[in-house]
Design a protein around this motif. Structure first.
Motif, short mmCIF file in Angstrom:
data_model
loop_
_atom_site.label_atom_id
_atom_site.label_comp_id
_atom_site.label_asym_id
_atom_site.label_seq_id
_atom_site.Cartn_x
_atom_site.Cartn_y
_atom_site.Cartn_z
N ASP A 45 40.11 43.54 20.90
CA ASP A 45 40.96 42.56 21.56
C ASP A 45 41.76 41.84 20.48
O ASP A 45 41.25 40.93 19.82
CB ASP A 45 40.06 41.58 22.34
N SER A 86 42.88 45.23 29.51
CA SER A 86 44.15 45.14 30.22
C SER A 86 45.29 45.08 29.20
O SER A 86 45.07 44.82 28.02
CB SER A 86 44.17 43.90 31.11
N GLY A 90 43.76 40.23 28.39
CA GLY A 90 43.09 39.12 29.05
C GLY A 90 41.84 39.52 29.79
O GLY A 90 40.99 38.67 30.07
N THR A 91 41.71 40.82 30.13
CA THR A 91 40.56 41.27 30.92
C THR A 91 39.95 42.52 30.29
O THR A 91 40.67 43.43 29.86
CB THR A 91 40.98 41.59 32.36
N TYR A 93 37.47 45.63 31.20
CA TYR A 93 36.81 46.39 32.26
C TYR A 93 35.71 47.24 31.62
O TYR A 93 35.94 47.90 30.60
CB TYR A 93 37.80 47.28 33.00
N VAL A 104 34.11 43.06 35.31
CA VAL A 104 35.41 42.45 35.02
C VAL A 104 35.14 41.19 34.20
O VAL A 104 34.53 40.24 34.69
CB VAL A 104 36.17 42.11 36.31
N ASP A 106 36.49 38.08 31.56
CA ASP A 106 37.58 37.27 31.03
C ASP A 106 37.42 37.20 29.51
O ASP A 106 36.45 36.63 29.00
CB ASP A 106 37.52 35.87 31.64
N THR A 107 38.36 37.77 28.75
CA THR A 107 38.21 37.84 27.29
C THR A 107 38.46 36.50 26.61
O THR A 107 38.06 36.31 25.46
CB THR A 107 39.16 38.88 26.70
N GLY A 113 33.46 38.10 35.69
CA GLY A 113 33.90 37.67 37.01
C GLY A 113 33.26 38.56 38.07
O GLY A 113 32.20 39.15 37.85
#
Length: 655
Positions: A45, A86, A90-91, A93, A104, A106-107, A113
């Motif tokens: 990330d 993503s 931001g996400t 998976y 899912v 939230d980074t 989530g």
């Protein structure tokens, strides 16, 4: 006991050997042990500068920073394997195989989530055509499904590309409408490309890419897919449009990982003990710009190995991340800096010895997988006693074969270091290397007086050191090292020699003492050290007790004892642990003193020894006697003072 220490010259010789030295690149790679039992996938990330590593065995995603430090562990994800970020990072998976879900996360906060519930045992995920695709299936059957990310309900569609014997691996280029699927473990292993523009996969082409597929990666432009299989021993490239061969990247035995940076740079990894583990290529190149070979941190003969699918790039290609494991099952995250730059090495070879103020030649070579162009300038710095922070010399140019040489006339003697450095460029790492030369220096005269002299206990003695001709340094140190392990050598004076070259200090001596003069040297004169040993007697006194009178007769003072009284001889001597006094007894006969057998008596903690002379003194009436107490170096129990004989004490007996 005297203490010995290394001279300044010896110390410098140890610190700066004159062997030719080679330097490695200036950046520092790192390795950090991970709290995992297995690895499934690895993604980076860039927005939050963190790395996600899935551990299917523990059901955990480990989160680290760019330096490999573990910052969080996301748990309760049984069998978590494939990971995908993503487009905006931001996400995250994650395919949670044993929960039949896609997690899912939230980074920004690394918190989960609401997951997507999907088909049986998802193992891989990829974004393509605006949807999240996942490979799933139990043993003997594999499928491809998708999640419509644009749909508020996140509709899940299953069985969109069947015909696999296991859950397939997936990948796609960022923003692409082409999805690549591969069957891991097959022999051979097919890889198929699909157009997913409509949300329904349309098969484009398929090819057998090798045996036992372990990983695949699509190039950023979406035109090629690179595969890593147990065989062949290379990383083949196929066009995604028709799956025809489009080259290969040479590697080694058992390829098991591949990652492509946003600029197209390829990291090709293998599972091998005795060869490099990672090969880095510029797009389409046939020669690796970098290779990495893991060390052996385990207990086997082979080195650590690269985990399958465990390569990932930082989005700016400034770092390459890899997970390795050793024979003891310990996993580590390895972070490699500047992986797209060719590693540059330098060797510098200066003469082992040289004469001050005479010219010498320093040679060397710059080497890289991408050779430096002829004429490339390298900086040169000379560090010596006159320039301890370094002095820049004229730059030296690299020749076509990578060699270089330059001459210099060292103005200072001692250890002279030549450092050659290259600042690096867009394609090469920075590097520096150095070598040292022992440059000759003249000798100077140095002396200190009073060697071998013997002094009374506590005597104040003046010691004078004399320093001859030097260049700049006129400082002399005087050290005193009293004998005995309990008294260390001590600096008693340091200062500049006077106009006559002298420096003096006055010491009160209580033990034999080595007094040393030391000159640290300067840029033209060698260090020097000399010493003298001043010997010191003990303080000793002997007294006679129990007499009934004393009188001066026969040229001495005699103590008179009645025959029924035992003389008491009291000795007071400088104390030292374990010390004994030598007690001597003599009798006078016909003009001569005759000795009895001497004996040694231990001193008390107060330095006192009392000896009573017993016997039938009726037979001693009229005879003349004398006694003496002495310290004898060595036989009195220690060697910290010089032999000291006490005064004779005289006595006689009467009726």
């Amino acid at each position: 006991m005297r203490k010995r220490s290394l001279t300044a010259a010896t110390t410098l010789a140890v610190l700066f050997s004159s062997a030719a030295l080679a330097a490695t690149p200036a950046f520092a790679d790192s390795s950090t042990v991970l709290p995992v039992k297995q690895t499934g996938d690895l993604v980076v990330d860039g927005a939050h500068q963190q790395v996600f590593i899935s551990d299917p065995a523990s059901g955990t995603i480990v989160v680290t920073d760019y330096n490999g430090k573990v910052v969080k562990q996301l748990t309760s994800l049984p069998g978590v394997t494939g990971l995908e970020l993503s487009a905006d990072s931001g996400t995250l998976y994650a395919a949670v195989r044993d929960a039949d879900q896609i997690a899912v996360i939230d980074t920004a906060t690394d918190t989960p989530g609401t997951p997507f519930t999907v088909g049986d045992q998802p193992v891989s995920v990829a974004l393509a055509g605006g949807r999240l695709w996942f490979g799933y299936g139990t043993s003997g059957t594999g499928h491809v499904g998708s999640v419509d990310l644009a749909d508020v309900q996140h509709q899940v569609t299953l069985d969109q590309a069947d015909g696999w014997s296991v859950a397939p691996l997936l990948d796609a280029a960022p923003g692409s409408n082409t999805l690549l699927t591969g069957e891991p473990g097959g022999s051979p292993s097919p890889v198929t490309s699909y157009d997913v523009t409509s949300g329904t996969p349309t098969r484009l082409a398929s090819a057998d890419v090798g045996d036992n597929l372990r990983d695949l990666a699509v190039t950023p432009d979406g035109k090629d897919v690179i595969t890593a299989s147990g065989a062949p021993y290379k990383h083949p490239v196929f066009k995604t449009a028709d799956m025809t061969p489009d080259g290969a990247y040479a590697s080694a035995t058992y390829p098991n990982a591949v990652a492509v940076a946003p600029d197209g740079t390829v990291a090709a990894g293998v599972d091998g003990w005795y060869n490099p583990d990672i090969f880095v290529y510029k797009p389409g190149a046939t020669t690796a710009v970098r290779t990495y070979d893991f060390p052996n941190t385990g207990s086997s003969s082979g080195a650590d190995e690269l985990a399958a699918s465990a390569l990932a790039w930082a989005p700016d290609a400034s770092r390459l991340f890899a997970v390795s494991y050793n024979s003891n099952g310990v996993y580590s995250l390895r972070v490699f800096g500047a992986p797209t730059k060719a590693a540059t090495t330098l060797t510098v070879d200066a003469p082992a010895t040289a004469t001050r103020a005479k010219q010498l030649t320093v040679k060397g070579r710059a080497a890289s997988t991408v050779p430096l162009p002829a004429g490339t300038k390298l900086t040169v710095t000379r560090t010596d006693l006159d320039s301890p922070k370094g002095k820049a010399l004229a730059p030296v140019a690299v020749k076509a074969d990578g060699t270089f040489s330059f001459t210099d006339t060292p103005p200072a003697g001692g250890t002279v270091k030549y450092t050659v450095a290259y600042a690096g460029d867009a394609g090469h790492t920075a590097v520096s290397a150095s070598d040292t030369t022992a440059v000759s220096r003249a000798r100077t005269a140095l002396s200190i007086d009073n060697n071998g002299k013997v002094y009374d206990y506590g005597k104040a003695v003046k010691f004078t050191a004399h320093l001859g001709t030097t260049y700049k340094n006129r400082t002399v140190e005087i050290w005193a090292d009293p004998y005995g392990p309990d008294r260390p050598s001590k600096l008693v004076k340091s200062g500049k020699a006077d106009s006559h070259g002298n420096l003096s200090v006055t010491l009160n001596l209580y033990r034999d003492t080595t007094v040393s003069a030391k000159f640290a040297g300067d840029s033209r004169y060698q260090p020097a050290s000399v010493h003298s040993v001043a010997y010191d007697r003990v303080s000793v006194s002997t007294s006679v007790g129990n007499q009934y009178k004393s009188a001066h007769v026969w040229g001495q003072t005699y103590a008179y004892f009645h025959k029924n009284k035992n003389p008491l001889i009291t000795t007071r001597m400088t104390y030292y642990p374990g010390r004994a006094q030598k007690f001597e007894f003599q009798v006078y006969y016909q003009g001569k003193w005759y000795p009895g057998d001497p004996a040694y008596f231990k001193l008390g903690g107060d330095g006192v020894s009392r000896v009573q002379i017993t016997g039938d003194h009726g037979k001693d009436v009229g005879w003349r006697f004398r006694v003496r107490s002495s310290y004898i170096n060595g036989t009195s129990g220690d060697t910290v003072n010089s032999t000291t004989n006490g005064a004779w004490k005289y006595f006689t007996f009467t009726k």
